[in-house]
Design an enzyme around this catalytic site. Structure first.
Site, PDB file in Angstrom:
ATOM      1  N   GLN A   1       0.858  -1.180   0.000  1.00 27.31           N
ATOM      2  CA  GLN A   1       0.000   0.000   0.000  1.00 27.31           C
ATOM      3  C   GLN A   1       0.896   1.233   0.000  1.00 27.31           C
ATOM      4  O   GLN A   1       1.648   1.459   0.937  1.00 27.31           O
ATOM      5  CB  GLN A   1      -0.914   0.030   1.226  1.00 27.31           C
ATOM      6  CG  GLN A   1      -1.889   1.202   1.205  1.00 27.31           C
ATOM      7  CD  GLN A   1      -2.631   1.362   2.518  1.00 27.31           C
ATOM      8  OE1 GLN A   1      -2.062   1.763   3.516  1.00 27.31           O
ATOM      9  NE2 GLN A   1      -3.923   1.046   2.506  1.00 27.31           N
TER      10      GLN A   1
ATOM     11  N   TYR B   1      -6.234  11.163   3.526  1.00 24.68           N
ATOM     12  CA  TYR B   1      -4.811  11.292   3.270  1.00 24.68           C
ATOM     13  C   TYR B   1      -4.637  12.302   2.117  1.00 24.68           C
ATOM     14  O   TYR B   1      -5.585  12.959   1.716  1.00 24.68           O
ATOM     15  CB  TYR B   1      -4.212   9.931   2.929  1.00 24.68           C
ATOM     16  CG  TYR B   1      -3.964   9.024   4.110  1.00 24.68           C
ATOM     17  CD1 TYR B   1      -4.747   9.073   5.267  1.00 24.68           C
ATOM     18  CD2 TYR B   1      -2.932   8.092   4.097  1.00 24.68           C
ATOM     19  CE1 TYR B   1      -4.505   8.241   6.351  1.00 24.68           C
ATOM     20  CE2 TYR B   1      -2.688   7.251   5.180  1.00 24.68           C
ATOM     21  CZ  TYR B   1      -3.480   7.325   6.300  1.00 24.68           C
ATOM     22  OH  TYR B   1      -3.249   6.507   7.367  1.00 24.68           O
TER      23      TYR B   1
ATOM     24  N   ARG C   1      -9.818  -7.237  10.461  1.00 25.27           N
ATOM     25  CA  ARG C   1      -9.820  -7.653  11.861  1.00 25.27           C
ATOM     26  C   ARG C   1     -10.030  -9.155  12.041  1.00 25.27           C
ATOM     27  O   ARG C   1      -9.433  -9.770  12.938  1.00 25.27           O
ATOM     28  CB  ARG C   1     -10.905  -6.869  12.616  1.00 25.27           C
ATOM     29  CG  ARG C   1     -10.589  -5.402  12.800  1.00 25.27           C
ATOM     30  CD  ARG C   1     -11.798  -4.610  13.284  1.00 25.27           C
ATOM     31  NE  ARG C   1     -12.822  -4.505  12.250  1.00 25.27           N
ATOM     32  CZ  ARG C   1     -13.994  -3.904  12.416  1.00 25.27           C
ATOM     33  NH1 ARG C   1     -14.297  -3.379  13.597  1.00 25.27           N
ATOM     34  NH2 ARG C   1     -14.853  -3.829  11.436  1.00 25.27           N
TER      35      ARG C   1
END
Length: 408
Positions: free
Chosen positions: A110, A180, A356
């Site tokens: 990423q 971002y 998760r």
């Protein structure tokens, strides 16, 4: 969103466990380990703990794991401990990619620039944003990015992608989400510029589109190129569904992407909008010195908002993208069992991304694949989100692993 149980309704619906093409890649299945910052790179370089973090889900059956967060420039990190893509990082990254490949999985980097989410105090460099924005984490204001800054950051993405190729990655995921750098320019709430990068959506989308084109031009078809895009910031006046969908259409027309991963929320303004479930405010506060710790405890509920968890919680938004795009899409958010994976395939999504649930059980994919009933294996993740504050000490599920890892 309650998923329909059982086998896919039509023989034309792909099996999530069959091999699938992603650009020039063939993944062994359609399941991606989503990017979640690992918190085990104190020197901004690969460690054995980082390698172990990604080898576990690779051995556990994931199709592709995603290394996060590989910043494209030193000032683009959310803190100084994050890897940034430079020659010194390549040997360690190569060890990581080799180790993941040995387990039969692919691996993506990423890449991105944190923009106003960057911690200027930690990095020792000013954060960049569309305009002057105050960060309560660094207690500093961001620097308005100049046209020269935008050009430099765009080229830095291209260089980071070249570094990923050199390090043996199979793909890169361009971070266009969570407010971002590129996402902040997309946001009408954060971008008040009057120049060619502000105002209309066409202007605000120039950074995101330029970055994607630069990355594709840099790597060609040597690796797959995906991007993570906000469908909604989850804040009034931020990126909304209609504008995000138009941006996605432009990205599809530009031809630089092999797939789009759909996300939501703002790391700057509403981080829990992506992480449905409990909001672990005391655990977050414990990671910061005073007076920030006290501030988080006092006003944390206004910033870390708890949203009820449900399976496939981003599907309602995402299916609107599926209806209007031909670009392969990766469904993220509340993917924990075979029923939800099959639902995603029936809805027309080519891949699913899990976070998760894989952190809780790195071998979950192998166990689901072995379950002939398709319904017996359920994730043990309880969506307490106490894993989130562990990004400061080594990302882990504290239910099964309360102590931070040894980092070497």
């Amino acid at each position: 969103m309650t998923p329909a149980p059982g086998v896919p309704a039509s023989p034309t619906v792909p099996d999530v466990f069959e091999p699938a093409k992603l650009g020039p890649l063939t993944l062994r299945n359609r399941i991606v380990k989503a990017a979640t910052f690992e918190g085990v790179t104190p020197d901004a370089l690969v460690t054995d703990a980082l390698i172990d973090y990604h080898v576990k889900p690779a051995a556990g059956g994931i199709g592709m794991t995603t290394v996060a967060y590989c910043a494209v420039a030193p000032e683009g990190r959310t803190d100084r401990h994050q890897i940034w893509m430079r020659p010194e990082a390549v040997p360690g990254l190569r060890r990581l990619t080799d180790a993941v490949h040995a387990e039969g999985a692919a691996v993506s980097a990423q890449i991105g620039h944190a923009g106003p989410v960057a911690n200027a105090k930690s990095n020792g460099l000013p954060a960049l944003a569309p305009g002057k924005l105050f960060s309560p984490i660094s207690m500093k204001s961001s620097k308005p990015a100049t046209a020269e800054d935008i050009a430099r950051v765009t080229e830095a993405h291209a260089n980071a992608a070249r570094t990923a190729v050199e390090a043996g990655f199979d793909a890169v995921e361009i971070h266009l989400g969570h407010n971002y750098f590129a996402s902040a320019f997309l946001s009408p709430k954060l971008n008040k510029r009057k120049d060619e990068y502000g105002g209309s959506l066409e202007n605000r989308a120039k950074v995101a589109r330029g970055v994607c084109r630069a990355v594709r031009d840099a790597v060609g078809d040597r690796i797959a190129v995906t991007a993570k895009l906000n469908m909604s910031d989850g804040v009034p006046g931020g990126i909304d569904l209609a504008e995000s969908l138009q941006t996605a259409k432009w990205l599809e027309e530009d031809g630089g992407l092999d797939a789009l991963e759909l996300t939501a929320g703002s790391s700057l303004l509403n981080p829990m909008y992506l992480f449905r479930g409990d909001a672990p405010i005391p655990e977050f506060a414990a990671n910061f010195p005073q007076p920030t710790r006290l501030g988080i405890r006092l006003v944390g509920k206004k910033f870390l908002i708890a949203y009820p968890y449900q399976e496939a919680f981003l599907l309602e938004f995402a299916r609107q993208f599926r209806a209007e795009l031909s670009l392969p899409l990766i469904l993220l958010g509340g993917i924990t069992n075979r029923e939800t994976m099959d639902l995603a395939m029936r809805e027309g999504f080519e891949f699913v991304a899990m976070g998760r649930a894989i952190l809780r059980e790195p071998d979950l994919i192998n166990r689901i694949a072995a379950d002939e009933s398709r319904q017996a294996v359920k994730s043990l993740c309880i969506h307490c989100n106490r894993c989130m504050p562990t990004i400061y000490s080594g990302t882990r599920c504290v239910v099964i692993d309360p102590e931070p890892p040894t980092v070497v």
